[in-house]
Design an enzyme around this catalytic site. Structure first.
Site, PDB file in Angstrom:
ATOM      1  N   GLY A 236      43.169  18.033  40.073  1.00  0.00           N
ATOM      2  CA  GLY A 236      41.956  17.740  40.829  1.00  0.00           C
ATOM      3  C   GLY A 236      41.733  16.271  41.139  1.00  0.00           C
ATOM      4  N   SER A 237      42.813  15.473  41.214  1.00  0.00           N
ATOM      5  CA  SER A 237      42.595  14.055  41.523  1.00  0.00           C
ATOM      6  C   SER A 237      42.107  13.869  42.966  1.00  0.00           C
ATOM      7  CB  SER A 237      43.857  13.227  41.264  1.00  0.00           C
ATOM      8  OG  SER A 237      44.844  13.484  42.223  1.00  0.00           O
ATOM      9  N   ASN A 238      42.514  14.762  43.870  1.00  0.00           N
ATOM     10  CA  ASN A 238      42.004  14.663  45.248  1.00  0.00           C
ATOM     11  C   ASN A 238      40.526  15.056  45.313  1.00  0.00           C
ATOM     12  OD1 ASN A 238      44.014  13.812  47.413  1.00  0.00           O
ATOM     13  ND2 ASN A 238      45.233  15.174  46.109  1.00  0.00           N
TER      14      ASN A 238
ATOM     15  N   HIS B 222      48.862  17.707  52.288  1.00  0.00           N
ATOM     16  CA  HIS B 222      50.235  18.063  51.923  1.00  0.00           C
ATOM     17  C   HIS B 222      51.015  16.786  51.586  1.00  0.00           C
ATOM     18  CE1 HIS B 222      53.765  20.572  51.827  1.00  0.00           C
ATOM     19  NE2 HIS B 222      54.403  19.591  52.441  1.00  0.00           N
TER      20      HIS B 222
ATOM     21  N   ASN C  61      43.798  21.021  54.869  1.00  0.00           N
ATOM     22  CA  ASN C  61      44.718  20.970  53.728  1.00  0.00           C
ATOM     23  C   ASN C  61      45.331  19.575  53.642  1.00  0.00           C
ATOM     24  OD1 ASN C  61      46.356  21.972  51.573  1.00  0.00           O
ATOM     25  ND2 ASN C  61      48.083  22.134  52.980  1.00  0.00           N
TER      26      ASN C  61
HETATM   27  C1  GAR Z   1      48.544  16.881  45.854  1.00  0.00           C
HETATM   28  O1  GAR Z   1      49.588  15.941  45.872  1.00  0.00           O
HETATM   29  C2  GAR Z   1      48.597  17.770  47.071  1.00  0.00           C
HETATM   30  O2  GAR Z   1      49.058  17.105  48.203  1.00  0.00           O
HETATM   31  C3  GAR Z   1      49.575  18.823  46.618  1.00  0.00           C
HETATM   32  O3  GAR Z   1      49.199  19.088  45.292  1.00  0.00           O
HETATM   33  C4  GAR Z   1      48.726  17.876  44.701  1.00  0.00           C
HETATM   34  C5  GAR Z   1      47.421  18.184  43.991  1.00  0.00           C
HETATM   35  O4  GAR Z   1      47.011  17.094  43.220  1.00  0.00           O
HETATM   36  N1  GAR Z   1      49.495  19.983  47.434  1.00  0.00           N
HETATM   37  C6  GAR Z   1      50.556  20.747  47.734  1.00  0.00           C
HETATM   38  O5  GAR Z   1      51.677  20.551  47.303  1.00  0.00           O
HETATM   39  C7  GAR Z   1      50.262  21.914  48.673  1.00  0.00           C
HETATM   40  N2  GAR Z   1      51.469  22.481  49.151  1.00  0.00           N
HETATM   41  P1  GAR Z   1      45.542  17.015  42.615  1.00  0.00           P
HETATM   42  O6  GAR Z   1      45.279  18.338  41.874  1.00  0.00           O
HETATM   43  O7  GAR Z   1      45.594  15.861  41.656  1.00  0.00           O
HETATM   44  O8  GAR Z   1      44.568  16.797  43.732  1.00  0.00           O
END
Ligand code: GAR
Length: 200
Positions: free
Chosen positions: A13-15, A107, A105
């Site tokens: 969940g850093s995003n 990516h 989304n």
């Molecule tokens: C992120 O890097 C996102 O771009 C990727 O998962 C990570 C989630 O990080 N998404 C994908 O690969 C989708 N195909 P987070 O949980 O720290 O936000």
């Protein structure tokens, strides 16, 4: 009342955190939904005082069932915009159509290069010199919809999946709040595959 945003996340969940840390986006985030009970995103939501829901895939074994339950939750909460932030499920056509033009989304690659669930590893194994981040609208094909923002990240000699993903994350945390803000402010026009940002 401002845009009501739901963030869907499966991982750490850093995003989501980057969205919560943005003073313009934070007030819009009305709901966080995860398909994993142990997702860090649920903890981050609770810490920020945002409603957080775990939707159990085991209770909704088919994709159609899960997505219908998800749609119901989003409707109840009057959600305008859905933001996928590391949500590792493919959404059904019914769901995507319900949120067409309101579903983003992020990516960790420069689409259409390296789609799928292992893009950082795939770029390294390919021997690419550059990868990056794509924020795009979701359509009915995976990692395919119109591109809102993109930024390149160079691959350095000696990079491994962890070091490269860390630099990709830094870019993601800048790009995603910016994209969500543009969409929430109604400044994004989709013309075929091309996304145009309207000046404020
Ligand atoms: C992120 O890097 C996102 O771009 C990727 O998962 C990570 C989630 O990080 N998404 C994908 O690969 C989708 N195909 P987070 O949980 O720290 O936000």
């Amino acid at each position: 009342m401002g845009t009501r945003v739901a963030v869907l996340a499966s991982g750490k969940g850093s995003n989501l955190q980057a969205l919560l840390d943005d003073p313009d986006v934070r007030p819009w985030v009305a709901l966080v939904v995860s398909d994993r009970e142990d997702s860090g995103a649920l903890v981050r939501a609770e810490d920020a005082g945002v409603a957080a829901i775990f939707l159990d895939p085991k209770a909704h074994p088919s994709r159609a069932d899960f997505d219908r339950a998800l749609l119901q939750v989003l409707e109840l909460e009057n959600i305008d915009v859905v933001v996928l932030a590391g949500f590792m499920r493919i959404l059904s056509g019914e769901f995507v159509r319900a949120f067409e033009g309101r579903l983003l989304n992020i990516h960790p690659a420069l689409l259409p290069a390296f789609p799928g669930a292992h893009s950082v590893r795939d770029a390294l194994e390919w021997g690419a010199k550059v990868t990056g981040v794509t924020v795009h609208f979701v359509d009915e094909e995976v990692d395919h919809g119109p591109i809102v923002l993109q930024e390149a990240v160079p691959i350095e000699p000696g990079d491994d999946e962890h070091s490269l993903h860390e630099r990709i994350h830094e870019v993601e945390h800048r790009l995603y709040p910016r994209a969500v803000k543009l969409l929430g402010e109604g400044r994004v026009r989709v013309e075929g595959r091309t996304v145009r940002v309207v000046e404020s």
